[in-house]
Scaffold this motif. Structure first.
Motif, PDB file in Angstrom:
ATOM      1  N   LEU A 121       0.927  -1.288   0.057  1.00 14.99           N
ATOM      2  CA  LEU A 121       0.163   0.069   0.180  1.00 14.99           C
ATOM      3  C   LEU A 121       0.984   1.291   0.102  1.00 14.99           C
ATOM      4  O   LEU A 121       0.663   2.247  -0.754  1.00 14.99           O
ATOM      5  N   PHE A 122       1.912   1.365   0.716  1.00 20.55           N
ATOM      6  CA  PHE A 122       2.786   2.396   0.914  1.00 20.55           C
ATOM      7  C   PHE A 122       4.037   1.996   0.549  1.00 20.55           C
ATOM      8  O   PHE A 122       4.718   1.734   1.653  1.00 20.55           O
ATOM      9  N   PRO A 123       4.701   1.907  -0.604  1.00 21.39           N
ATOM     10  CA  PRO A 123       6.104   1.099  -0.639  1.00 21.39           C
ATOM     11  C   PRO A 123       7.231   1.951  -0.016  1.00 21.39           C
ATOM     12  O   PRO A 123       8.224   1.679  -0.013  1.00 21.39           O
ATOM     13  N   ILE A 124       7.058   3.541   0.134  1.00 22.81           N
ATOM     14  CA  ILE A 124       8.179   4.195   0.456  1.00 22.81           C
ATOM     15  C   ILE A 124       8.286   3.554   2.096  1.00 22.81           C
ATOM     16  O   ILE A 124       9.607   3.779   2.525  1.00 22.81           O
ATOM     17  N   LEU A 125       7.413   2.975   2.648  1.00 24.60           N
ATOM     18  CA  LEU A 125       7.766   2.497   4.072  1.00 24.60           C
ATOM     19  C   LEU A 125       8.560   1.259   4.259  1.00 24.60           C
ATOM     20  O   LEU A 125       9.417   1.131   4.962  1.00 24.60           O
ATOM     21  N   PRO A 132      14.353   5.622  11.988  1.00 23.59           N
ATOM     22  CA  PRO A 132      13.246   5.846  13.162  1.00 23.59           C
ATOM     23  C   PRO A 132      11.874   6.390  12.772  1.00 23.59           C
ATOM     24  O   PRO A 132      12.097   7.565  11.614  1.00 23.59           O
ATOM     25  N   ALA A 133      10.878   6.081  13.109  1.00 15.37           N
ATOM     26  CA  ALA A 133       9.644   6.499  12.489  1.00 15.37           C
ATOM     27  C   ALA A 133       9.408   8.127  12.496  1.00 15.37           C
ATOM     28  O   ALA A 133       9.071   8.674  11.450  1.00 15.37           O
ATOM     29  N   GLN A 140       5.067  10.668   5.467  1.00 18.71           N
ATOM     30  CA  GLN A 140       5.285   9.336   5.458  1.00 18.71           C
ATOM     31  C   GLN A 140       4.941   8.785   6.941  1.00 18.71           C
ATOM     32  O   GLN A 140       4.547   7.627   7.147  1.00 18.71           O
ATOM     33  N   GLN A 141       5.038   9.792   8.051  1.00 17.37           N
ATOM     34  CA  GLN A 141       4.797   9.450   9.465  1.00 17.37           C
ATOM     35  C   GLN A 141       3.178   9.261   9.224  1.00 17.37           C
ATOM     36  O   GLN A 141       2.769   8.282  10.226  1.00 17.37           O
TER      37      GLN A 141
END
Length: 234
Positions: A121-125, A132-133, A140-141
């Motif tokens: 769903l969110f490839p960048i993650l 670190p988040a 992105q957060q």
């Protein structure tokens, strides 16, 4: 009409002596997306906190699949299948992206959402899974916060001001993911200040003004004039 998955009737909410909600009614059917709109201070976040068990209420003011849950603790609410993406994201700063996501799955509820599905769903993650988040961009957060909630495999996903403070291009990408999120029958409550955005993703809208429901109806049936009057109280 199907029975609501969650039904709220006559909900009052207080912070000490201050009353924030007055007799709020709201219902969400299985697979339905309901938008809750209103200006700052209208009571939108208080409503989300009440449903998620962060504010205690009368037991029968909130019913989940017919069961009174208004007096349950937040962990008991989450175990039932209700997940909140909180305003401000509230990620764990000492943990990586992937660790924040894994925490969301600790309830062990069965369902379609797992790490692989979140990364799809969110490839960048996936690219930044060991970062670190809180070192990520705001957008992105927000993806991490949504993914963490989905990892609990909820039946009702509540998203509180997910576009707040984000660039328009980021907001667009997050909302473009919403059909994939709710496409398998998941119900959702989307809290928004952006009226146009709220109407575009929902089938039903509830407007709050000073803690009271000022308007409710089908998202495609209410006129902009009706919504503006209910939103601004003029």
């Amino acid at each position: 009409m199907p029975d609501p998955i969650i039904s709220i009737q006559g909900l009052d909410a207080h912070y000490g002596d201050f009353q924030a909600l007055y007799g709020v009614d709201l219902a969400v059917e299985p697979g339905q997306v309901v938008a809750v709109i209103g200006a700052n201070g209208a009571g939108k976040t208080t409503l989300m906190r009440s449903i998620s068990g962060l504010l205690k209420n009368k037991a029968d003011a909130i019913r989940w699949q017919g069961r009174p849950i208004g007096a349950l603790r937040a962990d008991q609410i989450a175990a039932l299948g209700i997940a909140l993406v909180p305003e401000g994201r509230l990620l764990f700063p000492s943990l990586s992206v992937e660790e924040n996501l894994i925490i969301g799955g600790q309830l062990g509820r069965k369902g379609p959402w797992n790490l692989a599905r979140i990364y799809q769903l969110f490839p960048i993650l996936q690219e930044r899974r060991n970062v670190p988040a809180t070192a990520l961009s705001g957008g992105q957060q927000q993806m991490v916060a949504i993914g963490r909630a989905l990892m609990s495999n909820p039946e009702l996903l509540m998203m509180d001001e997910i576009s707040l403070g984000l660039a328009p291009v980021v907001i667009k990408s997050i909302y473009e993911a919403l059909p994939d999120i709710v496409g398998e029958g998941l119900s959702a409550i989307v809290v928004e200040q952006d009226i146009a955005k709220a109407l575009s993703v929902s089938s039903h809208v509830v407007c709050l003004q000073e803690g009271r429901v000022s308007l409710t109806g089908g998202s495609g049936e209410l006129s902009r004039d009706e919504i503006s009057k209910a939103y601004f109280g003029v």
